[in-house]
Motif scaffolding. Structure first.
Motif, PDB file in Angstrom:
ATOM      1  N   ASP A 102       0.862  -1.192   0.000  1.00  0.00           N
ATOM      2  CA  ASP A 102       0.000   0.000   0.000  1.00  0.00           C
ATOM      3  C   ASP A 102       0.900   1.245   0.000  1.00  0.00           C
ATOM      4  O   ASP A 102       1.642   1.481   0.966  1.00  0.00           O
ATOM      5  CB  ASP A 102      -0.879  -0.062   1.270  1.00  0.00           C
ATOM      6  N   GLN A 103       0.813   2.020  -1.109  1.00  0.00           N
ATOM      7  CA  GLN A 103       1.724   3.158  -1.267  1.00  0.00           C
ATOM      8  C   GLN A 103       1.557   4.183  -0.144  1.00  0.00           C
ATOM      9  O   GLN A 103       2.538   4.786   0.307  1.00  0.00           O
ATOM     10  CB  GLN A 103       1.522   3.798  -2.656  1.00  0.00           C
ATOM     11  N   ALA A 104       0.325   4.362   0.321  1.00  0.00           N
ATOM     12  CA  ALA A 104       0.080   5.375   1.368  1.00  0.00           C
ATOM     13  C   ALA A 104       0.828   4.982   2.651  1.00  0.00           C
ATOM     14  O   ALA A 104       1.411   5.850   3.339  1.00  0.00           O
ATOM     15  CB  ALA A 104      -1.419   5.496   1.634  1.00  0.00           C
ATOM     16  N   ILE A 105       0.842   3.700   2.982  1.00  0.00           N
ATOM     17  CA  ILE A 105       1.558   3.259   4.194  1.00  0.00           C
ATOM     18  C   ILE A 105       3.067   3.406   3.988  1.00  0.00           C
ATOM     19  O   ILE A 105       3.791   3.859   4.880  1.00  0.00           O
ATOM     20  CB  ILE A 105       1.183   1.799   4.562  1.00  0.00           C
ATOM     21  N   LYS A 106       3.538   3.066   2.783  1.00  0.00           N
ATOM     22  CA  LYS A 106       4.970   3.222   2.493  1.00  0.00           C
ATOM     23  C   LYS A 106       5.389   4.691   2.644  1.00  0.00           C
ATOM     24  O   LYS A 106       6.440   4.991   3.208  1.00  0.00           O
ATOM     25  CB  LYS A 106       5.290   2.711   1.081  1.00  0.00           C
ATOM     26  N   GLU A 107       4.529   5.593   2.157  1.00  0.00           N
ATOM     27  CA  GLU A 107       4.849   7.036   2.243  1.00  0.00           C
ATOM     28  C   GLU A 107       4.908   7.475   3.707  1.00  0.00           C
ATOM     29  O   GLU A 107       5.753   8.261   4.094  1.00  0.00           O
ATOM     30  CB  GLU A 107       3.791   7.884   1.506  1.00  0.00           C
ATOM     31  N   ILE A 147       8.719   8.982   8.242  1.00  0.00           N
ATOM     32  CA  ILE A 147       9.330   8.764   9.567  1.00  0.00           C
ATOM     33  C   ILE A 147      10.811   8.419   9.440  1.00  0.00           C
ATOM     34  O   ILE A 147      11.643   8.915  10.200  1.00  0.00           O
ATOM     35  CB  ILE A 147       8.591   7.615  10.304  1.00  0.00           C
ATOM     36  N   THR A 148      11.151   7.580   8.458  1.00  0.00           N
ATOM     37  CA  THR A 148      12.516   7.040   8.387  1.00  0.00           C
ATOM     38  C   THR A 148      13.448   7.845   7.490  1.00  0.00           C
ATOM     39  O   THR A 148      14.669   7.745   7.621  1.00  0.00           O
ATOM     40  CB  THR A 148      12.493   5.605   7.824  1.00  0.00           C
ATOM     41  N   ILE A 150      12.207   3.059   0.914  1.00  0.00           N
ATOM     42  CA  ILE A 150      10.952   2.582   1.528  1.00  0.00           C
ATOM     43  C   ILE A 150       9.747   2.972   0.682  1.00  0.00           C
ATOM     44  O   ILE A 150       8.792   2.222   0.555  1.00  0.00           O
ATOM     45  CB  ILE A 150      10.839   3.104   2.982  1.00  0.00           C
ATOM     46  N   LYS A 151       9.792   4.179   0.076  1.00  0.00           N
ATOM     47  CA  LYS A 151       8.623   4.570  -0.735  1.00  0.00           C
ATOM     48  C   LYS A 151       8.746   4.135  -2.184  1.00  0.00           C
ATOM     49  O   LYS A 151       7.752   4.029  -2.887  1.00  0.00           O
ATOM     50  CB  LYS A 151       8.336   6.072  -0.625  1.00  0.00           C
ATOM     51  N   THR A 152       9.970   3.855  -2.650  1.00  0.00           N
ATOM     52  CA  THR A 152      10.118   3.512  -4.066  1.00  0.00           C
ATOM     53  C   THR A 152      10.164   1.999  -4.313  1.00  0.00           C
ATOM     54  O   THR A 152      10.098   1.567  -5.466  1.00  0.00           O
ATOM     55  CB  THR A 152      11.397   4.146  -4.653  1.00  0.00           C
ATOM     56  N   VAL A 196      16.574  -2.098   6.187  1.00  0.00           N
ATOM     57  CA  VAL A 196      16.447  -0.719   6.673  1.00  0.00           C
ATOM     58  C   VAL A 196      16.244  -0.727   8.192  1.00  0.00           C
ATOM     59  O   VAL A 196      15.137  -0.932   8.696  1.00  0.00           O
ATOM     60  CB  VAL A 196      15.290   0.035   5.974  1.00  0.00           C
ATOM     61  N   GLY A 197      17.337  -0.497   8.891  1.00  0.00           N
ATOM     62  CA  GLY A 197      17.308  -0.493  10.359  1.00  0.00           C
ATOM     63  C   GLY A 197      16.570   0.711  10.922  1.00  0.00           C
ATOM     64  O   GLY A 197      16.055   0.649  12.047  1.00  0.00           O
ATOM     65  N   TYR A 198      16.506   1.810  10.145  1.00  0.00           N
ATOM     66  CA  TYR A 198      15.783   2.993  10.655  1.00  0.00           C
ATOM     67  C   TYR A 198      14.306   2.673  10.911  1.00  0.00           C
ATOM     68  O   TYR A 198      13.651   3.386  11.657  1.00  0.00           O
ATOM     69  CB  TYR A 198      15.909   4.166   9.678  1.00  0.00           C
ATOM     70  N   ALA A 199      13.810   1.615  10.293  1.00  0.00           N
ATOM     71  CA  ALA A 199      12.419   1.211  10.552  1.00  0.00           C
ATOM     72  C   ALA A 199      12.260   0.727  11.992  1.00  0.00           C
ATOM     73  O   ALA A 199      11.149   0.637  12.506  1.00  0.00           O
ATOM     74  CB  ALA A 199      12.009   0.116   9.579  1.00  0.00           C
ATOM     75  N   ARG A 200      13.356   0.381  12.634  1.00  0.00           N
ATOM     76  CA  ARG A 200      13.314  -0.016  14.047  1.00  0.00           C
ATOM     77  C   ARG A 200      13.560   1.191  14.965  1.00  0.00           C
ATOM     78  O   ARG A 200      12.923   1.324  15.994  1.00  0.00           O
ATOM     79  CB  ARG A 200      14.388  -1.081  14.315  1.00  0.00           C
TER      80      ARG A 200
END
Ligand SMILES: Cc1cc2nc3c(=O)[nH]c(=O)nc-3n(C[C@H](O)[C@H](O)[C@H](O)COP(=O)(O)O)c2cc1C
Length: 254
Positions: free
Chosen positions: A53-58, A63-64, A69-71, A134-138
């Motif tokens: 879902d692109q909206a969730i990725k955005e 945040i990160t 993450i978005k592409t 992607v560790g920034y997601a943590r």
């Protein structure tokens, strides 16, 4: 499918992807590789949230600040998970000792999730896809990310993995020589500073001459800067909020 040798020895992180989606059968192969991860006790203390879902990725990109993450075509969020066993234990009326409240329990969840992520990296690479952990997601606002993903108690994000059809082929990064990586029969007792200095020099040269953006970074100083930054992360406070009640004192927010 690539050979095992090509898959493991030619892999690099890929952060730029084509717009195309990943074929369903390729995703299915990656998911089956994830599900067949070796895990502690066969407890399978992990879950993966697959996001297209692109909206969730955005939202997660905001945040990160990690563009991949978005592409990416598909974003996989690898989580340690003690929720599933709790659901079943409750249903069966079995007392749950809440292993997640111990440091070993947290380590086990992290190991399982990390191995599952590596299975996905290898499967994706073999199938011709590119990936980047992607560790920034943590670390970047974990509470907000837990809210976006609806994470229940007993689960927490370990790492994200972006997947997509590659739009770049980065140079292989020089890694530590085997003399530093593999110790024989016991930890090395000789002075390994010369090998380390040589590796530091190799990385400086690589950073100066690699394709794409070049830098003047060495290895040692650059990695220690990351560690310095990481001292500010409040992982203990986050774990506590996610239901892993370790005996520690969470940092106070200023
Ligand atoms: C746990 C983990 C977290 C990572 N986090 C990030 C990240 O947040 N952003 C990023 O661009 N790369 C991230 N990476 C990728 C590393 O930077 C990369 O693996 C390393 O520089 C070695 O390069 P290579 O993968 O091309 O061999 C991460 C890798 C791991 C294993």
């Amino acid at each position: 499918m690539k050979t095992v040798e090509e898959t493991l020895l030619k892999r690099t992180s890929v952060r730029r992807y084509q717009y195309d989606k990943i074929p369903a059968e390729t995703l299915d192969f990656i998911y089956r590789a994830i599900a067949n991860t070796p895990t502690s006790y066969n407890g399978q203390q992990f879950s993966v949230i697959a996001i297209d879902d692109q909206a969730i990725k955005e939202e997660l990109y905001a945040i990160t600040n990690q563009k991949q993450i978005k592409t990416c075509a598909t974003l996989l969020m690898f989580c340690a998970d003690y929720h599933k066993i709790d659901v079943l234990a409750r249903k069966k009326g079995i007392d749950n000792p809440h292993f997640e409240n111990t440091l070993d329990g947290v380590m086990v969840g992290i190991i399982d999730a990390a191995l599952a992520m590596q299975n996905a990296v290898v499967a994706a690479q073999a199938a011709g896809l590119g990936s980047c952990c992607v560790g920034y997601a943590r670390t970047a606002n974990p509470e907000k990310i837990a809210e976006i993903l609806h994470l229940p108690q007993g689960t927490f994000v370990v790492c994200a993995l972006t997947l997509g059809i590659p739009r770049e082929s980065p140079d292989l990064k020089p890694k530590q020589p085997l003399s530093l990586v593999v110790h024989h029969n016991h930890y090395r007792t000789d002075d390994m500073s010369a090998d380390l200095e040589q590796y530091d020099h190799t990385i400086s040269e690589y950073n100066r001459h690699r394709s794409g953006t070049t830098t003047e970074n060495d290895w040692c100083g650059h990695i220690l800067d990351y560690y310095r930054m990481a001292l500010d992360y409040d992982m203990e406070g986050y774990l506590n909020k996610q239901g892993c009640k370790l005996p520690f004192t969470p940092k106070k927010k200023e």
